[in-house]
Scaffold this motif. Structure first.
Motif, PDB file in Angstrom:
ATOM      1  N   LYS A 801       0.833  -1.208   0.000  1.00  0.00           N
ATOM      2  CA  LYS A 801       0.000   0.000   0.000  1.00  0.00           C
ATOM      3  C   LYS A 801       0.863   1.251   0.000  1.00  0.00           C
ATOM      4  O   LYS A 801       0.602   2.215  -0.740  1.00  0.00           O
ATOM      5  N   LYS A 807      -5.611   0.401  -4.945  1.00  0.00           N
ATOM      6  CA  LYS A 807      -6.419  -0.030  -3.810  1.00  0.00           C
ATOM      7  C   LYS A 807      -7.198  -1.313  -4.073  1.00  0.00           C
ATOM      8  O   LYS A 807      -7.261  -2.190  -3.198  1.00  0.00           O
ATOM      9  N   PRO A 808      -7.809  -1.490  -5.269  1.00  0.00           N
ATOM     10  CA  PRO A 808      -8.516  -2.757  -5.518  1.00  0.00           C
ATOM     11  C   PRO A 808      -7.578  -3.960  -5.454  1.00  0.00           C
ATOM     12  O   PRO A 808      -7.964  -5.026  -4.973  1.00  0.00           O
ATOM     13  N   ALA A 811      -6.846  -4.637  -1.813  1.00  0.00           N
ATOM     14  CA  ALA A 811      -8.026  -5.221  -1.180  1.00  0.00           C
ATOM     15  C   ALA A 811      -8.177  -6.693  -1.564  1.00  0.00           C
ATOM     16  O   ALA A 811      -8.483  -7.547  -0.732  1.00  0.00           O
ATOM     17  N   ARG A 812      -7.981  -6.998  -2.848  1.00  0.00           N
ATOM     18  CA  ARG A 812      -8.098  -8.383  -3.290  1.00  0.00           C
ATOM     19  C   ARG A 812      -7.004  -9.234  -2.638  1.00  0.00           C
ATOM     20  O   ARG A 812      -7.259 -10.373  -2.227  1.00  0.00           O
ATOM     21  N   GLU A 815      -8.026 -10.145   0.772  1.00  0.00           N
ATOM     22  CA  GLU A 815      -9.035 -11.205   0.750  1.00  0.00           C
ATOM     23  C   GLU A 815      -8.389 -12.573   0.568  1.00  0.00           C
ATOM     24  O   GLU A 815      -8.704 -13.531   1.283  1.00  0.00           O
TER      25      GLU A 815
END
Length: 884
Positions: A801, A807-808, A811-812, A815
């Motif tokens: 980051k 950002k996607p 985020a993935r 996950e």
């Protein structure tokens, strides 16, 4: 080295001009001496000309115009040239591009050639072959960097009877060392030669410019004879107990120097024998990793040398680079250097005065080298005079100073400086304050030193006054007020009047003889003018001849004192290094380390010398490091960017500084002398040799495990990260065990494999350390503190980051990481966590909707579909896919 097929013919044709006949003969002579790939600088007046393929290659390398001159065998001759007065700058560029250059100079006066006949050409001969390792000129060298020529010889062919010999022609140093094949690369990394001579046919795959030479050049018997002849001795025993390989290497080195320098062989000091155990062994990979003298992109700034060099003389800078490149291993020798630094550290006034005096000391070592090689100038005479005068003043100042417990090394250095009163007095009487760069231009001998020279100079200097007096006499005699005596390079001196006054000078009884008629002037000669012109020309020539004679006498006088000059230069360099390191320590709050024969490695509040210098004062976070025998291996964990690599490198650099004889950036340092230093930090590949990043990592790790001892210091960062997780973990695990259980070397081992921390339960001398971080409001804060313990996680997503990953994507990744960690917690493994991810879901049982989609796809007969039916089918398949 650049190579190209030659387009120049091997022999002259009948139609060749006398000049081209001579060129081709010199070219044919140059090929076996300098190599067919070498360029030939062919002196023609004020230019060095290049012809044929040489011209094409040189023009491209130097970005100069490629022209043509005449024809040879029916073809135009390509040509380019460089001015003689600026040839050094062009030579420097060619050498930097990897070329060798044979220099053919005019070896006779053009006037002598004219006397032999109209078709005679000036005699030209190869006077020197310029190669990367044989440079001596100021313009071709970096004043603050040594330029080594090395030779490798192997006797017996078993790899055990090998040796290196190397010299710095510009400064006169000459060394030998017995070296096995396995240690050769590490020693060459220390020496860092500009050129390496090896026997033809030898299997030498090294990173330095290699020049193969005939095997006969590497004969130990011939080498012994060459050394005895060179140094005028009957036996080599007085210089040391050399191996046959050392003698062979030294003999080959001398033979190569003589072959390239012809009659102008520079002075070399007798060879000094070094033994590998006297210096900390640092291989090429470690030097690159730690950026000792150059950064990864080749810059000096940002390296350890660049951050620590406060020397004020060129010789001192070269000595500091040598010290950092070859740290000592003998605690007594290290202590002697540290005592000297400590003396100047304690006495700021003495340090500042010495540095101010040293700043005015020129590079007398290289000035002596140029004079001994026959390439010296009057300026070099002045540099020797000024340098020795200043050195004597430094000696006297240091003698007057009272140091608390004067270091033995300081006493030795004071004794090595001069005195040079007799030599400096002679040079001061003979030379002007600032001698010029050319013997041929004269003007460097002081007025009053030679009365005959003064008389010649007076006539030459007052030529204009004598000409003006004769001009005034002629005006009165002829009545022509605008009569002028002028000069040009074609006619010399002549009398010139306007055409309307020509008759006044052409009478039968006139002393004037007509020479030339122009549109607006008529020119005459006279017996008196010709006599005066001859006396002026002779006076200038005789003045230059006498100055050249004085130059030769002064050069010989200096060479007669060469040994004392060399000792003075070495002493000044060592004093410069000591004072510079003391100044560095005082300005940056560095401390004197304790070096002994034990195996301790205790650093309190250590700092990285390069990184700290680049940061605002006081902002670098210091850290301790204690590799005592009960914890001599540290396993360091923590996130990227937290400072692990900086911590690892700073301890290696502190060891180098300490054993080089410098104070170190810490509050306290106690180090058992390190015999070998290994640093494997960062990733790199070697595609030229077909090695991937991981292959390079494994080769370097293998070298560490095969060569390290219990007195070594090993720095390892992320071993095994270049392959699969389990392979990498297994390799890192085994390497850590080998160092701890087998070798016993002091080691800092950084890794992201947290599984390795379990080894602390069974390895008695393994300590866990981590770099502290803190998460604050969703952000990662690096504290740069190394503390006991293990990292709880790697914080890779936080670093990603910070690096600006979209950002996607972050985020993935979070996950995916959550699924992997959940599954690992359930099964104790990693692979099981992949089942829930779309990419790997194909291995799971299909749903009913997925079966329907497959069944419909199986029913399709693509060749039977019309365009309309195909379009309808696409909509149907999209509906089924959405339901699945």
């Amino acid at each position: 080295m650049p190579t190209a097929a030659k387009t120049a013919p091997k022999a002259a044709s009948r139609a060749a001009s006398p000049m081209m006949v001579q060129y081709l003969a010199v070219r044919a002579e140059a090929d076996p001496r300098a190599g067919e790939e070498a360029l030939l600088f062919f002196r023609m007046g004020d230019f060095y000309e290049l012809f044929f393929d040489d011209a094409a290659r040189a023009a491209a390398a130097l970005d100069i115009a490629l022209t043509k001159r005449g024809e040879h065998e029916g073809q135009p001759i390509p040509m380019c040239g460089v001015p003689v007065h600026s040839a050094d700058a062009y030579l420097a560029r060619l050498i930097a591009r990897g070329f060798r250059v044979a220099v053919a100079d005019q070896t006779e006066d053009p006037a002598a050639a004219k006397k032999r006949g109209a078709k005679s050409v000036v005699r030209r001969e190869i006077v020197r072959i310029v190669t990367p390792g044989t440079l001596t000129e100021e313009a071709l060298l970096d004043a603050r960097t040594s330029n080594h020529l090395a030779a490798w010889a192997e006797v017996g062919g078993d790899g055990q009877g090998g040796a290196l010999a190397w010299c710095d022609m510009s400064a006169g140093g000459f060394w030998t060392m017995p070296v096995g094949v396995d240690e050769r690369a590490a020693e060459l990394a220390r020496i860092d030669p500009a050129e390496l001579i090896v026997a033809e046919g030898g299997n030498v795959a090294l990173s330095w410019p290699v020049t193969p030479q005939p095997k006969t050049m590497f004969d130990s018997a011939a080498g012994a004879s060459a050394l005895k002849a060179r140094f005028d001795i009957g036996a080599l025993d007085g210089f040391g107990d050399f191996t046959r390989a050392e003698v062979a290497a030294a003999g080959a080195l001398l033979a190569y120097v003589e072959a390239t320098q012809m009659a102008a062989v520079p002075r070399l000091r007798p060879p000094v024998r070094q033994l590998a155990g006297g210096f900390m062994a640092i291989d090429a990979a470690t030097r690159t990793s730690l950026e000792l003298t150059r950064t990864a992109d080749g810059a000096r700034k940002g390296s350890l040398l660049g951050a620590t060099d406060r020397t004020v003389t060129a010789g001192g800078a070269r000595q500091l680079a040598a010290d950092l490149g070859a740290p000592l291993t003998d605690p007594a020798a290290i202590a002697a250097r540290l005592d000297l630094v400590a003396a100047f550290h304690a006495d700021a006034d003495a340090r500042d005065r010495l540095r101010a005096e040293l700043k005015a000391v020129p590079d007398i070592e290289r000035a002596l080298g140029r004079l001994s090689a026959g390439r010296g100038t009057p300026r070099d005479l002045g540099l020797i005079r000024d340098g020795l005068t200043r050195a004597d003043a430094i000696r006297d100042e240091l003698k007057r100073r009272t140091f608390l417990g004067p270091p033995a090394l300081l006493t030795d250095l004071i004794g090595a400086i001069g005195p040079h009163g007799e030599l400096t007095d002679a040079l001061s009487r003979a030379l002007v304050p600032e001698p010029g760069l050319s013997v041929n231009e004269g003007g460097f001998i002081a007025e009053g030193h030679d009365h005959v020279l003064d008389e010649h100079r007076s006539l030459a200097k007052d030529a204009r006054r004598h000409i003006a007096a004769l001009e005034s006499d002629y005006r009165q005699a002829t009545g022509v007020e605008k009569l002028r005596i002028k000069h040009n390079n074609v006619l010399g001196y002549f009398v010139e009047v306007a055409p309307k006054h020509a008759d006044a000078l052409m009478g039968a009884a006139s002393d004037f003889a007509h020479r030339q008629t122009l549109a607006n002037a008529v020119r005459f000669n006279s017996e008196a003018l010709a006599d005066l012109a001859t006396r002026i020309a002779q006076a200038q020539a005789q003045a230059l001849a006498r100055e050249a004679s004085h130059f030769a006498e002064l050069r010989e006088l200096i060479l007669a004192h060469a040994e004392t000059i060399e000792r003075t230069a070495a002493a000044a360099a060592r004093l410069d290094v000591a004072a510079a390191l003391a100044d560095l320590a005082a300005k940056r709050d560095w401390v004197r380390p304790v070096i002994d024969g034990g195996q301790a490695f205790a650093i309190e509040s250590g700092r990285h010398p390069v990184v700290e210098a680049a940061l605002p004062r006081g902002t670098f976070v210091p850290n301790d490091c204690d590799l005592g025998r009960d914890r001599f291996v540290w396993l360091v964990t923590g996130p990227n960017m937290a400072g692990k690599s900086t911590f690892l490198r700073q301890n290696a650099l502190i060891a180098i500084l300490a054993q080089a004889g410098a104070f170190v950036p810490a509050k306290r340092a106690c180090i058992g002398a390190v015999d070998r230093l290994f640093s494997r930090v960062g990733a790199s590949d070697n595609l030229a040799e077909g090695r991937s990043t991981f292959m390079v990592e494994m080769v370097e790790t293998a070298a560490i495990l095969n060569q390290a001892t219990d007195r070594s210091l090993v720095i390892l960062d992320e071993v095994g990260r270049g392959t699969s997780t389990y392979d990498g973990l297994a390799i890192a695990w085994a390497v850590l065990e080998s160092i701890h259980d087998g070798i016993g070397a002091r080691c800092l081992f950084a890794s992201h494999y947290h599984e390795l921390t379990a080894l602390a339960d069974r390895m008695s001398s393994l300590a866990l350390a981590t770099v502290k971080v803190r998460e604050w409001k969703g952000e990662l804060v690096f504290l740069h503190e190394v503390v006991p313990g293990a990292a709880d996680k790697s914080y890779g997503l936080a670093v990603a980051k910070l690096a600006g990953l979209p950002k996607p994507t972050v985020a993935r990744a979070a996950e995916v990481l959550g699924k992997l960690e959940d599954r690992r917690a359930e099964t104790g493994g990693i692979a099981g966590g992949l089942e829930g991810l779309p990419l790997f879901a194909a291995s799971s049982s299909p749903t009913d909707d997925e079966d329907a989609l497959r069944d419909r796809l199986d029913e399709i007969r693509a060749d039977d579909l019309s365009p309309r039916a195909a379009l309808d089918l696409i909509y149907e398949l999209k509906r089924l896919a959405a339901e699945a």
